[in-house]
Design an enzyme around this catalytic site. Structure first.
Site, PDB file in Angstrom:
ATOM      1  N   ARG A  55       0.994  -1.205  -0.059  1.00 21.64           N
ATOM      2  CA  ARG A  55       0.095   0.061   0.030  1.00 21.64           C
ATOM      3  C   ARG A  55       0.844   1.439  -0.018  1.00 21.64           C
ATOM      4  NH1 ARG A  55      -2.688   2.451   4.491  1.00 21.64           N
ATOM      5  NH2 ARG A  55      -2.369   0.415   5.689  1.00 21.64           N
ATOM      6  N   TYR A 108     -16.555  20.018 -10.194  1.00 22.80           N
ATOM      7  CA  TYR A 108     -17.068  18.922 -10.819  1.00 22.80           C
ATOM      8  C   TYR A 108     -18.153  18.374  -9.874  1.00 22.80           C
ATOM      9  CZ  TYR A 108     -15.704  13.960 -11.744  1.00 22.80           C
ATOM     10  OH  TYR A 108     -15.776  12.488 -12.123  1.00 22.80           O
ATOM     11  N   ASP A 180      -8.107  21.806  -9.264  1.00 13.20           N
ATOM     12  CA  ASP A 180      -8.255  20.677 -10.041  1.00 13.20           C
ATOM     13  C   ASP A 180      -7.494  21.170 -11.193  1.00 13.20           C
ATOM     14  OD1 ASP A 180      -9.178  18.882 -11.616  1.00 13.20           O
ATOM     15  OD2 ASP A 180     -11.125  18.662 -10.889  1.00 13.20           O
ATOM     16  N   LYS A 205      -7.899  11.134 -17.255  1.00 12.83           N
ATOM     17  CA  LYS A 205      -8.235  11.799 -18.267  1.00 12.83           C
ATOM     18  C   LYS A 205      -6.986  11.864 -19.358  1.00 12.83           C
ATOM     19  CE  LYS A 205     -12.284  13.052 -16.918  1.00 12.83           C
ATOM     20  NZ  LYS A 205     -12.561  12.550 -15.547  1.00 12.83           N
TER      21      LYS A 205
END
Length: 393
Positions: A55, A108, A180, A205
């Site tokens: 992790r 968003y 963002d 994206k």
């Protein structure tokens, strides 16, 4: 290094590549140690990229984190299984009960849901602000304001924010500036040159670029990196090395892809500007886009995502246009090689701090890497269907 050279070399230190071109895919949950001394060293060495537990990361994730830092700047990059996870965990890493945050009104939609449906349960208050507020942000800052969150441009209505002005005022009041930066993709906008403290991306994206991986990143300055790193680890955030390998591969073509997306999108936007059905073009490179002057001042280029507003129409006619598309597919994402279309009505209900000034539908396009003349022909036949239905409505 120049940007294109940086894109090719980012994250390719010899300790990650081990003598080959690309970093390897290192899959691991358990890391084993040869001695108690080595185990204790790894457990206590949180500041460096050493194997400790799956992790915490493997050489694949360390290579990708390095690559993002080399592209965007900052001191370190935390990785998440989606862009939404990057946003929510970045915020959670720096708020406590009783805090107040300022969130841009164009945020968003999942970000707004997180603020309204989860943060309120934790005693964190959110105030939404006009994306074009600039220096006026100071009037909204309270004694308990801890974070000012920006999204520039807005991913639907495309307003470009005055990032350095907001950041300067935020820092005068000891507020953390989060951005963002998915539209900028770490290439078209360099966040840390403009006062941002934590830059978040949906790497799903443009970083990945092929619509086949969910991935998020949050890159932070030296001041905030240790807390972001440790709190994200405590919250259990980790990512697949196979996905990270695809993201690393996506980075190598990021520059040429963005250039082609930009070229295609500008051609489509200029064609739309001539159409009688179009009221306004919401593309940051156009002076009709709110905040265009900040795009000209701060950005290195654009990409394939923009919107336009129709000057007529109803839901039935809009549906006919959308349903008739051949090359434009309907989908909620963007940033891949393919072209996408999204029709949106009811934007007035999506705002709380600002008034959406248009009555007619908005169409958001992501212009992909297809032949641009085919895309224009597709939109042209869509407008024909739009008019056929509108005439009978």
């Amino acid at each position: 290094m120049k940007q294109d050279t940086k894109i090719i070399n980012a994250g390719r230190k010899s300790k990650w590549t081990q003598g080959v071109v690309n970093p390897s895919v290192q899959r691991a949950s358990t890391v084993v140690f040869e001695s108690t001394t080595a185990m204790k060293h790894a457990a206590g060495n949180k500041t460096n990229q050493v194997l400790f537990y799956g992790r915490r990361g493997t050489t694949t994730s360390f290579a990708f984190s390095d690559a993002m830092v080399e592209l965007e700047g900052g001191a370190g990059c935390a990785l998440y299984p989606s862009g939404t996870a990057a946003i929510t965990n970045a915020i959670l890493s720096f708020v406590k009960s009783g805090d107040h945050i300022l969130m841009v009104d164009t945020a968003y939609e999942p970000t707004r849901d997180f603020c309204d449906k989860l943060l309120t349960n934790y005693g964190v208050e959110t105030t939404y602000y006009d994306p074009l507020i600039g220096a006026g942000i100071e009037a909204l800052i309270k004694e308990n304001t801890s974070i000012i969150f920006l999204e520039s441009p807005g991913s639907i209505t495309m307003e470009v924010q005055d990032v350095p002005t907001i950041a300067k005022i935020a820092h005068q009041h000891d507020c953390i500036v989060m951005l963002d930066n998915t539209w900028g993709a770490g290439v078209n906008f360099q966040p840390f040159d403009y006062g941002v403290d934590i830059s978040v991306q949906a790497a799903t994206k443009y970083i990945v670029g092929h619509s086949d991986v969910m991935l998020g990143t949050a890159t932070a300055t030296e001041k905030y990196w240790p807390q972001l790193r440790e709190h994200s680890y405590t919250l259990g955030q980790c990512t697949s090395p196979d996905d990270l390998y695809l993201a690393l591969r996506g980075i190598r073509t990021l520059g040429v892809r963005l250039n082609q997306h930009e070229k295609n999108a500008l051609k489509v936007a200029n064609w739309l500007k001539t159409r009688p059905e179009v009221e306004t073009i919401l593309h940051p490179a156009f002076d009709s886009c709110p905040g265009h002057e900040f795009f000209q001042r701060d950005f290195n280029g654009s990409n394939g995502l923009f919107s336009f507003v129709l000057n007529c129409g109803n839901q039935k006619a809009l549906n006919a246009l959308l349903d008739s598309m051949e090359h434009f597919k309907m989908g909620y994402s963007w940033g891949g090689f393919e072209s996408l279309i999204l029709g949106i009505t009811g934007l007035k209900n999506m705002r709380t701090a600002t008034q959406w000034p248009y009555e007619n539908p908005l169409i958001r396009l992501h212009i992909g890497l297809e032949d641009v003349d085919d895309l224009i022909a597709d939109l042209e036949q869509g407008f024909e269907k739009f008019h056929q239905v509108l005439a009978t409505s």
